[in-house]
Design a protein around this motif. Sequence first.
Motif, mmCIF file in Angstrom:
data_model
loop_
_atom_site.group_PDB
_atom_site.id
_atom_site.type_symbol
_atom_site.label_atom_id
_atom_site.label_comp_id
_atom_site.label_asym_id
_atom_site.label_seq_id
_atom_site.Cartn_x
_atom_site.Cartn_y
_atom_site.Cartn_z
ATOM 1 N N ASN A 237 0.808 -1.219 0.000
ATOM 2 C CA ASN A 237 0.000 0.000 0.000
ATOM 3 C C ASN A 237 0.844 1.274 0.000
ATOM 4 O O ASN A 237 0.277 2.372 -0.002
ATOM 5 C CB ASN A 237 -0.921 0.021 1.224
ATOM 6 C CG ASN A 237 -1.933 -1.103 1.194
ATOM 7 O OD1 ASN A 237 -2.427 -1.473 0.137
ATOM 8 N ND2 ASN A 237 -2.239 -1.659 2.357
ATOM 9 N N THR B 224 2.865 4.455 -0.974
ATOM 10 C CA THR B 224 2.724 5.343 -2.135
ATOM 11 C C THR B 224 3.767 6.455 -2.164
ATOM 12 O O THR B 224 4.296 6.775 -3.225
ATOM 13 C CB THR B 224 1.321 5.977 -2.155
ATOM 14 O OG1 THR B 224 0.327 4.955 -2.071
ATOM 15 C CG2 THR B 224 1.103 6.771 -3.441
ATOM 16 N N PRO C 122 -0.006 1.391 -6.464
ATOM 17 C CA PRO C 122 -0.549 2.645 -5.950
ATOM 18 C C PRO C 122 -0.313 3.821 -6.891
ATOM 19 O O PRO C 122 -1.181 4.690 -7.037
ATOM 20 C CB PRO C 122 0.196 2.836 -4.623
ATOM 21 C CG PRO C 122 0.545 1.454 -4.193
ATOM 22 C CD PRO C 122 0.853 0.722 -5.462
ATOM 23 N N GLN C 123 0.846 3.872 -7.529
ATOM 24 C CA GLN C 123 1.089 4.930 -8.517
ATOM 25 C C GLN C 123 0.141 4.803 -9.695
ATOM 26 O O GLN C 123 -0.409 5.807 -10.177
ATOM 27 C CB GLN C 123 2.532 4.852 -9.024
ATOM 28 C CG GLN C 123 3.578 5.348 -8.069
ATOM 29 C CD GLN C 123 4.962 5.229 -8.663
ATOM 30 O OE1 GLN C 123 5.549 4.150 -8.680
ATOM 31 N NE2 GLN C 123 5.490 6.314 -9.170
#
Length: 272
Positions: A203, A205, A221-222
């Motif tokens: 998770n 980021t 996440p990106q």
Amino acid sequence: MFVLLWVAFNIFLLVWIVLTSLKRSKDVFDAPYQLAAAPQWDNYVSAWSVAEFGTAFANSVLIVGISAVLVVGLAAPAAYMLSRARTRSAGPLTTFFAIGMGIPLQAVIIPIFVLMQNISSFCNEQFGWWDDRLSLGMIYVATSLPFAVFLLTGFFQSLPEELEEAAALDGASTLRIFGRVMLPLAQPGLITALVLTTVSLWNETLLALVLIVDTDQQTLPQALLGLYGTMQYTSNWGGLFAGLVVVVLPVVLAYWWAGRRIIEGLTVGAGK
């Protein structure tokens, strides 16, 4: 009671996200709590292609998987030595790792960026090659070690020393005792550390945004942030929720798998 309500709320939220991912964009706002009249499986195809989730998923699996294994592989012997050491420095070292857990990432993000830029420049000049995913993996290992060492130190301290003493009387070396006796006993703790590290890195980021520039090297996440920017302009909200499911579902499955393995490991240990 509060815990049950919190669990029920999270389960409801997960189910709602999954159901919303199958709706048309218009129905996301017009009928937020109703089932989709016709499941829109194209939302997943759209999210996967627009955000290039295939490449991002492979990058996340590669970076997070290798980093998590390295974290546990480095933390286990360190935690074992700290839990069994009789020197004065053992206690302060354990406290040092505990303090490392409390340092906010935002406070050291600039030194991390400068350090990784220097390493990248040096490798490019000397060897003509560097991959930013290596930078991200190195920082993942460094920032995850304090928690893993602290967790496993407490777990090794809870294990009985009688088996170690018996193995030592049989002539086993410290390395053999650690590998053949303690690691099997510590399996539940090792799995717990591995899963918790994997979930936290999956998770993550901020570091990925700072260290990864090339879109071919970006993590999930990106890619999800990029998808949000794209879907915001195209109003494809169903596709955005589909992207959320793709990112969240592996974490949920990891918790489900880990829970079973931890219980099994504890049961085996109690039986023996």
